[in-house]
Structure formats: C-alpha cells, structure tokens
Enzyme design. Structure first.
Site, PDB file in Angstrom:
ATOM      1  NE  ARG A  89      -3.888  -0.165   2.113  1.00 11.90           N
ATOM      2  CZ  ARG A  89      -5.387  -1.180   2.486  1.00 11.90           C
ATOM      3  NH1 ARG A  89      -4.706  -2.716   2.266  1.00 11.90           N
ATOM      4  NH2 ARG A  89      -6.737  -0.658   2.060  1.00 11.90           N
ATOM      5  NE  ARG A 171     -12.153   3.006   4.526  1.00 13.78           N
ATOM      6  CZ  ARG A 171     -12.550   1.941   4.060  1.00 13.78           C
ATOM      7  NH1 ARG A 171     -12.028   0.465   3.626  1.00 13.78           N
ATOM      8  NH2 ARG A 171     -14.454   2.220   4.350  1.00 13.78           N
TER       9      ARG A 171
END
Ligand code: AMP
Length: 218
Positions: A89, A171
């Site tokens: 990520r 997010r």
C-alpha cells in the site's frame, strides 16, 4: 507460480475480485486487512490500538503488516502462488516485498473506479467474518440471498466499522497520497495492468482473466 497483487481505492472491489480469482486458479486469497482484523480480535492493548487505527482509516505499521504477511506466505497452500489483496500500500511496502521475498509480483492489477462509486460500495458493504465473502445492501447483484446472512457459510454478516463516510474519506486520501506511488513504481517496471472496476463484477473479472491468461510464469 502465480503471484497476483491487487491495488485499488477503498471498496473498489479488491476483495470480491480476489475471491473469484482464488476459485478459478485455486490459489489462496490473502487480504492484509483480514489478517489484521483476525489478529486484533481480543481485548489486549495492541488489538485495541490496531482496531482504532483501522477504524480511523489509517495505515498500520509496515513492521506488523509484513510480519503477518510473511508468516501467512510461508504456509504450504502458497507454494503455487497467491492473490494478495491490500499489500503493498506504499512504496516502502513494495520495496519490502522484494527484500523479503526476493522477487517482484508477476501481475499487479490496478482496479480503477471513480470516488463516488467506491463510496457507495463502502457504505453498503457487509462482510462475512468467517469466510470473508463480501455483500452489499445497495447493489442488487451483491445482496445476500437472506438478509444479513452469508450465502456461502450461513454466518451472520457484519458491517465493518471503517465503512462509514468519514473513514472512507481518510482511506481515500491515503490511497491518493501514498498508494498511488506504488502504481507509478510498478507501471515503470511493466507489470501493472489497469482494469476498469466501475462496471459489474462479471465484466471486471472477465477483463482480469484476460490479463492473467495472456502471460504465463513458471
Ligand atoms: P482493507 O481490508 O484492505 O480495506 O484494509 C482495511 C484496513 O486495514 C486499512 O484501512 C488499514 O488500516 C489496514 N491495512 C490493510 N492492509 C494494510 C497494509 N498493507 N498496510 C497498512 N495497513 C493496512
């Protein structure tokens, strides 16, 4: 050996598409979000802290995520390959992947979706805490047959605490600021495949199969 990595904005369909691929290619679906949720299920100080970070939509430390991931990848069911959902990520995690495993992933699939569609998928999402299947109360194709019950294992479905608008926003910003650097990294190396994930799950998976079946790795 097939190592397939999914990168996507939150709720773009990584989990749903990983499950489909897992069935077709008989490879384990490994979600770092699920590994973290499974590991932080008691009332210890560490578990409470992990849950808080996840509920706020922030990233967990590379140290903890890579530890859980490496332990999981050592299991025998990963010998023929795996489908990785949610890792790397960040650029640091992409470099750690290579350092720890000594190779790059074969296929990096980027699921592209606009922010509004992703937000709807997040807000309506229900997850199975047992088999990790994903449903959605706002999308007819993903509604469970029986309200709140998993179609596959009959477990009561749960709503993730981070599936609310505030956490989604957080997010999404992390995705833009941190995860998109991973996209640039893999694109330059030639193993990134862009797939439009805003259509039905059948259309999306068909495009993913085309990519996977077009190249073979030993
Ligand atoms: P996901 O299930 O992929 O939506 O992930 C849920 C949450 O788990 C994320 O918002 C992060 O808090 C945490 N998480 C999952 N994968 C990672 C990762 N590779 N690095 C750091 N945190 C992660």
């Amino acid at each position: 050996m097939k190592s397939i990595v999914f990168i996507a904005a939150p709720a773009a369909g990584k989990g749903t598409q990983s499950e489909q691929l897992s069935k077709k290619y008989k490879l384990p679906h490994i979600s770092t979000g699920d590994l973290l949720r499974d590991s932080a299920n008691d009332n210890s100080e560490l578990s409470i802290k992990i849950r808080q970070i996840m509920e706020n939509g922030e990233l967990i430390s590379d140290e903890l995520v890579t530890k859980l991931l490496v332990e999981r990848l050592k299991k025998s069911d990963c010998k023929e390959g795996y489908i990785l959902d949610g890792f790397p990520r960040s650029l640091e995690q992409a470099l750690l992947y290579e350092e720890l495993l000594g190779k790059k992933p074969n296929y990096v699939i980027l699921l592209e979706i606009d922010k509004d569609t992703a937000m709807k998928r997040s807000v309506g999402r229900l997850s199975c805490p047992n088999c990790h299947s994903i449903f959605n109360t706002l999308l007819s194709e993903l509604k469970p047959i029986n309200e709140n019950i998993c179609d596959h294992c009959n477990t009561t479905l749960i709503k993730r605490k981070d599936d609310n608008i505030e956490s989604f926003e957080h997010r999404y910003q992390t995705y833009l600021n941190t995860t998109l650097k991973v996209v640039d990294y893999y694109e330059k190396q030639g193993n990134l495949y862009r797939i439009d994930s805003s259509k039905s799950k059948e259309e999306t998976i068909a495009k993913i199969y085309e990519v996977i079946d077009s190249r073979h790795y030993d």
